[in-house]
Design an enzyme around this catalytic site. Structure first.
Site, short mmCIF file in Angstrom:
data_model
loop_
_atom_site.label_atom_id
_atom_site.label_comp_id
_atom_site.label_asym_id
_atom_site.label_seq_id
_atom_site.Cartn_x
_atom_site.Cartn_y
_atom_site.Cartn_z
N ARG A 60 0.83 -1.19 0.00
CA ARG A 60 0.00 0.00 0.00
C ARG A 60 0.87 1.25 0.00
O ARG A 60 2.04 1.21 0.35
CB ARG A 60 -0.90 0.02 1.24
CG ARG A 60 -2.06 -0.96 1.20
CD ARG A 60 -2.88 -0.89 2.48
NE ARG A 60 -2.03 -1.04 3.65
CZ ARG A 60 -1.59 -0.04 4.39
NH1 ARG A 60 -1.95 1.21 4.14
NH2 ARG A 60 -0.79 -0.27 5.42
N LYS A 201 -8.45 -2.58 1.72
CA LYS A 201 -8.22 -1.62 2.79
C LYS A 201 -9.03 -0.33 2.56
O LYS A 201 -9.30 0.41 3.51
CB LYS A 201 -6.73 -1.34 2.96
CG LYS A 201 -5.97 -2.49 3.69
CD LYS A 201 -6.50 -2.71 5.07
CE LYS A 201 -5.74 -3.55 6.07
NZ LYS A 201 -4.98 -4.70 5.77
N HIS A 221 -8.63 -3.88 13.48
CA HIS A 221 -7.64 -4.50 12.59
C HIS A 221 -7.12 -5.71 13.33
O HIS A 221 -6.12 -5.64 14.06
CB HIS A 221 -6.52 -3.49 12.30
CG HIS A 221 -5.53 -4.00 11.30
ND1 HIS A 221 -4.18 -3.74 11.38
CD2 HIS A 221 -5.69 -4.73 10.18
CE1 HIS A 221 -3.56 -4.30 10.35
NE2 HIS A 221 -4.46 -4.91 9.61
N SER A 239 1.12 -5.11 10.46
CA SER A 239 1.49 -6.01 9.38
C SER A 239 2.71 -6.86 9.75
O SER A 239 3.69 -6.35 10.28
CB SER A 239 1.79 -5.18 8.14
OG SER A 239 2.01 -6.04 7.06
N LYS A 243 -1.11 -11.98 12.63
CA LYS A 243 -2.57 -12.11 12.67
C LYS A 243 -3.04 -13.30 11.84
O LYS A 243 -3.80 -14.14 12.32
CB LYS A 243 -3.25 -10.84 12.15
CG LYS A 243 -3.13 -9.63 13.06
CD LYS A 243 -3.92 -8.45 12.54
CE LYS A 243 -3.51 -7.97 11.16
NZ LYS A 243 -2.10 -7.56 11.05
N THR A 244 -2.61 -13.35 10.59
CA THR A 244 -3.07 -14.41 9.70
C THR A 244 -2.50 -15.75 10.14
O THR A 244 -3.21 -16.76 10.26
CB THR A 244 -2.68 -14.09 8.25
OG1 THR A 244 -3.27 -12.85 7.89
CG2 THR A 244 -3.17 -15.17 7.29
N ASP A 258 -8.19 -10.56 9.31
CA ASP A 258 -7.70 -9.17 9.25
C ASP A 258 -8.64 -8.05 9.70
O ASP A 258 -8.17 -7.06 10.22
CB ASP A 258 -7.25 -8.88 7.82
CG ASP A 258 -6.29 -7.71 7.72
OD1 ASP A 258 -5.30 -7.71 8.46
OD2 ASP A 258 -6.53 -6.81 6.91
N ARG A 323 2.45 -12.26 -1.39
CA ARG A 323 1.14 -12.52 -0.78
C ARG A 323 0.37 -13.58 -1.52
O ARG A 323 0.61 -13.85 -2.69
CB ARG A 323 0.29 -11.24 -0.85
CG ARG A 323 0.76 -10.11 0.01
CD ARG A 323 0.07 -10.13 1.34
NE ARG A 323 0.56 -9.08 2.21
CZ ARG A 323 0.08 -8.84 3.43
NH1 ARG A 323 -0.92 -9.56 3.91
NH2 ARG A 323 0.58 -7.89 4.18
P1 ATP Z 1 -0.91 -8.23 7.59
O1 ATP Z 1 -1.67 -7.23 8.43
O2 ATP Z 1 0.05 -7.55 6.68
O3 ATP Z 1 -1.80 -9.20 6.90
P2 ATP Z 1 -0.28 -10.27 9.62
O4 ATP Z 1 -0.34 -9.72 11.00
O5 ATP Z 1 -1.43 -11.08 9.17
O6 ATP Z 1 0.06 -9.07 8.59
P3 ATP Z 1 1.23 -12.61 9.02
O7 ATP Z 1 0.82 -12.71 7.59
O8 ATP Z 1 0.63 -13.60 9.96
O9 ATP Z 1 1.04 -11.13 9.54
O10 ATP Z 1 2.81 -12.68 9.05
C1 ATP Z 1 3.61 -13.17 10.08
C2 ATP Z 1 4.89 -13.67 9.44
O11 ATP Z 1 5.87 -13.93 10.41
C3 ATP Z 1 4.65 -14.95 8.68
O12 ATP Z 1 5.45 -14.92 7.53
C4 ATP Z 1 5.12 -16.01 9.68
O13 ATP Z 1 5.58 -17.17 9.05
C5 ATP Z 1 6.29 -15.29 10.34
N1 ATP Z 1 6.62 -15.72 11.71
C6 ATP Z 1 7.83 -16.15 12.11
N2 ATP Z 1 7.85 -16.43 13.41
C7 ATP Z 1 6.61 -16.17 13.88
C8 ATP Z 1 6.02 -16.26 15.18
N3 ATP Z 1 6.70 -16.67 16.23
N4 ATP Z 1 4.72 -15.91 15.29
C9 ATP Z 1 4.03 -15.47 14.23
N5 ATP Z 1 4.54 -15.35 12.98
C10 ATP Z 1 5.83 -15.71 12.80
MN MN Z 2 -2.78 -10.85 7.56
#
Ligand code: ATP
Ligand code: MN
Length: 538
Positions: A60, A201, A221, A239, A243-244, A258, A323
């Site tokens: 973004r 978004k 969020h 980010s 979360k995911t 999300d 992604r």
């Molecule tokens: P966005 O808001 O951009 O979607 P998000 O909060 O959903 O971000 P994730 O997509 O879950 O973030 O990304 C977390 C990343 O960190 C993943 O690539 C995951 O494999 C990695 N990772 C490594 N170690 C950890 C951990 N201990 N806990 C969570 N994620 C981890």
């Molecule tokens: Mn996510």
């Protein structure tokens, strides 16, 4: 839900000023997949997944996001660097230009909606220049049934013209790309960028205004899932904090990854109909559910494949922000509809690259409010140009770029909800352990998952001082033991093997917290201010 039956309805876009013979209305996911490849805009990976490049933008562009200042928004929006005002007259002119640009093009139109709870349903029409962007809308928004479609009347419209190039001087934008929300006309106008995340978004930001202002509902969020006992957990975080990853849990039903709303009736509903996962370094062993969701119907963005169509998830040569989007039913264990009741636990996820925050700690209500308003995570080298050592990053409500109102509005609503529902709030550091970025390592996903399950199952015990240690710098309660996690990992200081360096770095972070919180001090009660770190460097 199923769009395999071809849609026979035709639509006109005259009401938008678009005169166009080439409208592809409500194509199926398969049709859009095939068309994207036919038009040479994407390739099929060996998994059957469509892979596209989003072009110049692979993320973004927060500095190019505007909100039209009008009678609806003028008094209510928290104007500034995040919510940048745009004049109505300028919007109308730019809109006409974008429409003129789209007039000659083949277009892809899709009717869909946001908000899984019928009482909040927001009908959306998405008009795309490219077929794969329209497929993204299919994946990410909720899919109307045939009956719903027959009676469909769009409320908001997303106009998405990645190939349109703005003239900043004439059009009033900052540069050639823009994402502008207009609450009077109910339009999200996106141009000059093909990054699909702008589409989802845009609607998220609109809902973050509409729900608290008109519907007494807190937009968040966050991701959410529900356990066997019907208890809902929500995970806030910026980010890349997890979360995911962490909401996709084989033992709990996924509500969404999300964007959610928390209603006055104490239910949590997903805004979306799909997930948008980061795939950098994705592995089948560590994240089998997300890995398995990458199949026909999903769209990979900005990944590198070999000649056989095998994706190299470690390759960041286009971007770190690779992604995949997929409809939520690509995950096996989901809650249908995407609504949860009985919120029992809230997790604040932070990827602390300083490696000083405990991997799990329990927050008091005041600490929870303080950390929610602060919204801390860290940026590590490589994710943004010029970032060579970890930098603290604060984003109020763990999502400031999408929050049109003043952060304390959302914080107040959350505090009230926390009190009403008596939730437990946990701060989880998914970032570094054993030292800062460059010295330590990222917390093992296996350990983070074990800590979260222990919190969810109640194994971390009642909140009493025997089982917890109050962190001398951050003031948070750190459990002494946790099933499935080596005890040494629970104390960040112990993992460093260098107390002096640990405290020095911890103070660096607490000072950053204090500096950031200054702008909210006038709005925060004495109690919330005391929810911050306990010690600072002088
Ligand atoms: P966005 O808001 O951009 O979607 P998000 O909060 O959903 O971000 P994730 O997509 O879950 O973030 O990304 C977390 C990343 O960190 C993943 O690539 C995951 O494999 C990695 N990772 C490594 N170690 C950890 C951990 N201990 N806990 C969570 N994620 C981890
Ligand atoms: Mn996510």
């Amino acid at each position: 839900m199923d769009t395999s039956t071809p849609i026979t309805k035709t639509i006109s876009l005259n009401e938008y000023g678009i005169k166009n013979e080439h409208i592809h209305y409500q194509l199926s996911s398969e049709q859009l997949h095939d068309l994207t490849i036919e038009m040479d805009m994407g390739k099929e990976a060996s998994s059957g997944t469509l892979a596209v490049n989003t072009g110049e933008f692979t993320g973004r562009s927060p500095m190019d996001r505007f909100i039209v200042k009008d009678s609806i928004t003028e008094e209510k929006i928290w104007w500034g660097d995040i919510n940048i005002p745009f004049e109505t007259e300028k919007f109308d002119k730019l809109y006409d230009k974008v429409i003129a640009y789209l007039n000659e093009k083949e277009l892809f139109v899709r009717d869909c909606y946001a908000c899984a709870d019928a009482a909040y349903k927001l009908n959306i029409r998405v008009i795309n220049e490219y077929p794969w962007s329209n497929m993204f809308a299919y994946n990410m928004f909720l899919r109307p049934t045939e009956d719903e479609l027959a009676a469909f009347s769009p409320e908001w419209t997303v106009i998405n013209a990645p190939g349109f190039i703005a003239d900043a001087q004439l059009d009033g934008t900052r540069q050639h790309n823009f994402a502008i929300l207009n609450f009077s006309r109910k339009i999200a106008l996106i141009g000059g960028t093909g990054y699909t995340g702008e589409i989802k978004k845009g609607i998220f930001s609109a809902l973050n205004f509409i729900l608290p202002v008109f519907k007494n509902t807190l937009p968040m969020h966050c991701s959410a899932n529900v356990g066997e006992a019907g208890d809902t957990a929500i995970f806030f975080g910026l980010s890349g904090t997890g979360k995911t990853t962490l909401s996709t849990d084989p033992n709990r039903k996924l509500i969404g990854d999300d964007e959610h709303g928390w209603t006055a009736d104490n239910t949590v509903f997903n805004f979306e109909g799909g997930c948008y996962a980061k795939v950098i370094n994705l592995s089948k062993e560590q994240e089998p559910e997300i890995y398995g969701a990458i199949k026909k119907g999903a769209i990979l963005e900005n990944v590198i494949m070999n000649a056989d169509g095998d994706v190299d998830f470690g390759d960041t040569s286009i971007t770190q922000n690779t992604r995949v989007s997929y409809p939520i039913h690509h995950i096996d264990n989901i809650q249908q509809p995407s609504i949860g009741k009985n919120v029992k636990n809230i997790f604040f996820l932070t990827a602390d690259a300083f490696g000083v925050l405990p991997p799990i700690s329990k927050l008091t209500p005041a600490q929870a409010a303080y950390h929610f308003i602060s919204g801390y995570t860290a940026k590590v080298a490589g994710t943004e140009a010029g970032v060579v050592e970890p930098q603290p990053s604060f984003s109020a409500c763990f999502g400031a770029p999408f929050m049109p109102l003043h952060p304390t509005k959302y914080a107040e609503m959350l505090s009230n909800k926390m009190q009403e529902s008596g939730v437990d709030v946990w701060l989880i550091n998914t970032g570094w352990t054993g030292g800062p970025y460059g010295v330590g390592t990222r917390m093992k996903l296996k350990y983070t998952r074990a800590m979260i399950s222990a919190a969810l199952s109640g194994e971390l015990g009642l909140y009493n001082y025997d089982k917890y240690h109050i962190h001398s710098v951050f003031g948070v309660a750190q459990p002494r033991e946790c099933p499935g996690v080596p005890t040494s990992v629970l104390s960040p200081r112990a993992t460093w093997n260098n107390d002096e360096a640990y405290y020095k770095t911890a103070f660096k972070l607490t000072n950053a917290f204090r500096e950031n919180f200054k702008k909210f001090e006038a709005h925060a009660s004495e109690e919330i201010r005391r929810g911050g770190p306990q010690r600072y460097a002088f």
